[in-house]
Design an enzyme around this catalytic site. Sequence first.
Site, mmCIF file in Angstrom:
data_model
loop_
_atom_site.group_PDB
_atom_site.id
_atom_site.type_symbol
_atom_site.label_atom_id
_atom_site.label_comp_id
_atom_site.label_asym_id
_atom_site.label_seq_id
_atom_site.Cartn_x
_atom_site.Cartn_y
_atom_site.Cartn_z
ATOM 1 N N THR A 23 1.157 -7.656 6.965
ATOM 2 C CA THR A 23 1.152 -7.410 8.386
ATOM 3 C C THR A 23 1.381 -5.988 8.621
ATOM 4 O O THR A 23 2.102 -5.117 8.184
ATOM 5 C CB THR A 23 2.238 -8.528 9.086
ATOM 6 O OG1 THR A 23 1.983 -8.191 10.720
ATOM 7 C CG2 THR A 23 3.819 -7.994 8.907
ATOM 8 N N CYS A 29 8.757 -5.861 16.404
ATOM 9 C CA CYS A 29 8.682 -7.374 15.894
ATOM 10 C C CYS A 29 9.317 -7.656 14.560
ATOM 11 O O CYS A 29 9.526 -6.595 14.035
ATOM 12 C CB CYS A 29 7.111 -7.741 15.890
ATOM 13 S SG CYS A 29 6.288 -7.526 17.372
ATOM 14 N N HIS A 46 4.943 -13.045 11.917
ATOM 15 C CA HIS A 46 4.974 -11.822 12.640
ATOM 16 C C HIS A 46 5.481 -12.509 13.920
ATOM 17 O O HIS A 46 4.770 -12.516 14.782
ATOM 18 C CB HIS A 46 3.819 -11.038 12.667
ATOM 19 C CG HIS A 46 3.689 -9.756 13.174
ATOM 20 N ND1 HIS A 46 2.960 -8.760 12.922
ATOM 21 C CD2 HIS A 46 4.698 -9.394 14.080
ATOM 22 C CE1 HIS A 46 3.153 -7.850 13.758
ATOM 23 N NE2 HIS A 46 4.192 -8.094 14.576
#
Lengths: 161, 206
Positions: A23, A29, A46
């Site tokens: 990711t 996040c 995520h």
Amino acid sequence: MQDNIKVGMADYKVSSHPGVLVTLGLGSCVGIALYDSTTKIIGMAHIMLPSSKIAKTVVNEAKFADTAIVRLLEGMIKLGANKRSITAKLAGGAQMFSFNDSSDSIRIGLRNIAASKEALAELGIPIIAEDVGGNHGRTIELNSSDGKLTIKTVGFGLKYI
Amino acid sequence: MTINFNEFNNIQLDVLREIGNIGAGNAISALAKMINRKIDMSVPKVKILEFNKISDMLIEPEEPVVGILLRMTGDLTGSILFMLDKKSARLLVNMLFGFKESASEFFDEMEMSAIKELGNIMTGSYVAALSMLTSLKVLCSIPDVAIDMAGAILSVPAIEFGKMGETVLFIESEFNEGDNKVIGDFFLIPDVGSYEILLKSLGVIV
């Protein structure tokens, strides 16, 4: 060498061995990396927001820590993972900007971390490593061969947990 | 309170595009005056994206960029993000200081402060144009600067948006400065509830 599977924002992916989940650019996040040491099945989520309870309608369960982790675990079990041997690693939850006025939104990173930990605890998945908080972005890469999580940053180097 | 952005019609999208055009146009002419150069701007793009496509939108989500972020409050709420790649930021800083030929990847305190001020003036001009056009009262927070991965920076306003919707709407304006290739992006990201106000203020029925 197999292709890396990309996990987008508000997204989760699972993979059997051999596989690499990536990711890119985690800010506030949080990236949750799960690894089953017996089957080498991996999963990554995520998440953007801590709790699905704040939303009126939950269309995308991958957006929230509480719902995404449950779905992620289900996905791994479907592939044949053993829940008992799954461990978790966390990364992200930074505060990218240091606003002094708004209160709630600046702590979103910390709240995301707390909510992720809570969701993992509820499922009985131990967190064995983490690289969270701070004020820098992270790119994370989870490798199925050993469950190693590579964390790339700008200006803070490369890290393995 | 949900708006389905995919159902925006062409007129509505055109209006949003035009808002981006006028706002960024104003900001860029402020910049052009500051550095005394000619700057070209592209036609703004209105992009409607699902969250998991955001990192695909950026050509290099891991590339370090300079991000200047402000919150808008008042009749309209939302964020404005002004993003510059590091090389462009360096060029602009050199131009602003006039005598500099630095190629350093790092910015000292003075330079960071210059970047912040640059962002302040540009986003201020953007908002002033927006406010004038719509007759809405819009206030701005003090800008904040971060230098980090493009994806991580863009995620900040995206999260704000994620509280309400499933997709994010960006009005993106790009500009570049002649041979020197200063490339920057403006993102106007109104909060979900503000689209209606924005469109209505311009006489577009939502």
